[in-house]
Design a protein around this motif. Structure first.
Motif, short mmCIF file in Angstrom:
data_model
loop_
_atom_site.label_atom_id
_atom_site.label_comp_id
_atom_site.label_asym_id
_atom_site.label_seq_id
_atom_site.Cartn_x
_atom_site.Cartn_y
_atom_site.Cartn_z
N LEU A 1 -36.53 -84.85 64.97
CA LEU A 1 -36.01 -84.07 66.06
C LEU A 1 -37.17 -83.49 66.48
CD1 LEU A 1 -33.03 -82.22 64.23
CD2 LEU A 1 -32.84 -83.81 65.91
N ILE A 2 -37.46 -83.58 68.17
CA ILE A 2 -38.61 -82.88 68.68
C ILE A 2 -37.87 -81.90 69.52
CG2 ILE A 2 -40.74 -83.34 69.98
CD1 ILE A 2 -40.31 -86.34 69.07
N THR B 1 -41.98 -89.75 84.52
CA THR B 1 -42.66 -88.31 83.90
C THR B 1 -43.55 -87.64 84.95
OG1 THR B 1 -44.62 -89.85 83.14
CG2 THR B 1 -42.83 -89.36 81.72
N ASN B 2 -43.67 -88.05 86.17
CA ASN B 2 -44.46 -87.53 87.08
C ASN B 2 -43.47 -86.53 87.95
OD1 ASN B 2 -45.88 -86.68 89.61
ND2 ASN B 2 -46.43 -88.53 90.07
N MET B 3 -43.67 -85.09 87.60
CA MET B 3 -42.91 -84.21 87.95
C MET B 3 -42.68 -83.94 89.63
SD MET B 3 -43.31 -79.90 87.45
CE MET B 3 -44.76 -79.72 88.38
N ASN B 4 -43.86 -84.26 90.13
CA ASN B 4 -43.74 -84.43 91.82
C ASN B 4 -42.72 -85.50 92.29
OD1 ASN B 4 -45.83 -82.34 92.08
ND2 ASN B 4 -47.29 -83.66 91.79
N GLY C 1 -45.69 -87.80 73.04
CA GLY C 1 -45.24 -88.11 74.28
C GLY C 1 -43.68 -87.37 74.85
N ILE C 2 -42.89 -87.06 73.58
CA ILE C 2 -41.73 -86.41 73.79
C ILE C 2 -41.88 -84.96 73.83
CG2 ILE C 2 -39.41 -85.87 72.73
CD1 ILE C 2 -39.59 -88.86 73.68
N LEU C 3 -42.88 -84.34 73.51
CA LEU C 3 -43.08 -82.79 73.49
C LEU C 3 -43.66 -82.75 74.91
CD1 LEU C 3 -44.97 -81.32 70.60
CD2 LEU C 3 -42.90 -80.81 71.61
#
Length: 193
Positions: free
Chosen positions: A63-64, A132-135, A85-87
């Motif tokens: 669990l992360i 994973t790129n927010m933009n 990576g999950i964080l």
């Protein structure tokens, strides 16, 4: 692989629950409760990783989580995923929510559940990380919003459906419809036209 994504408030009320592994409804509710109790009893100064609960696979799963204001964001992952990576993925998800809702809060997750699920699907689908790129995620969401506005949005769908039915050019409205042994009588609809 990501097995589940859970978001709940400080009181244990689930605000977003997405399982990528099949569990019966009762087990899902027990997993949410058990996860909440495991995460809640941890001090804020302790690392954000812990072994999965007994219901979701025990030591093979982790669990992360991250705690933001009144919400806990918990990702249950198998041993093949990187904790850091999950964080980072949780951070991207929360920042994307914040950008889309302009200072996201718990009420945004409650009242805009469809949009939250859409954002989550841009990030994770089927337990696999897509973006994973927010933009890039925000650009896709803005494109979806433009498409909805150009189509009149979901709220205009019933009016468009009524309009389409009214514009059907039938020479005569059928009064009886026969399909095999099934006989359907159509009521007089002239009062609605």
């Amino acid at each position: 692989m990501i097995q589940a994504i859970l978001v709940f408030n400080n009181h244990g009320k689930p605000r977003l629950v997405r399982f990528y592994q099949r569990f019966p409804e009762e087990i899902q509710q027990q997993i949410v409760r058990e996860t909440f109790h495991l995460v809640l009893k941890r001090d804020d100064n302790i690392c954000n990783f812990l072994e999965g609960g007994s219901l979701i696979g025990g030591p093979e799963y982790k669990l992360i989580y991250r705690h933001y204001a009144t919400l806990y964001f918990v990702f249950c992952v198998d041993s093949s995923e990187s904790e850091l990576g999950i964080l980072d993925l949780i951070q991207v998800f929360v920042e994307t929510l914040d950008k889309c809702f302009e200072n996201v809060c718990e009420l945004d997750l409650i009242f805009h559940m469809d949009k939250v699920h859409y954002i989550l699907q841009e990030v994770v689908m089927g337990g696999m990380v897509l973006e994973t790129n927010m933009n890039e995620i925000v650009a896709q969401i803005e494109a979806q919003n433009r498409l909805e506005k150009s189509e009149g949005g979901l709220s205009a769908a019933p009016a468009r459906a009524v309009s389409a039915v009214k514009n059907i050019n039938l020479p005569e409205i059928p009064r009886n419809i026969n399909i095999g042994d099934l006989n359907i009588k159509v009521p007089n609809l002239s009062q609605f036209v």
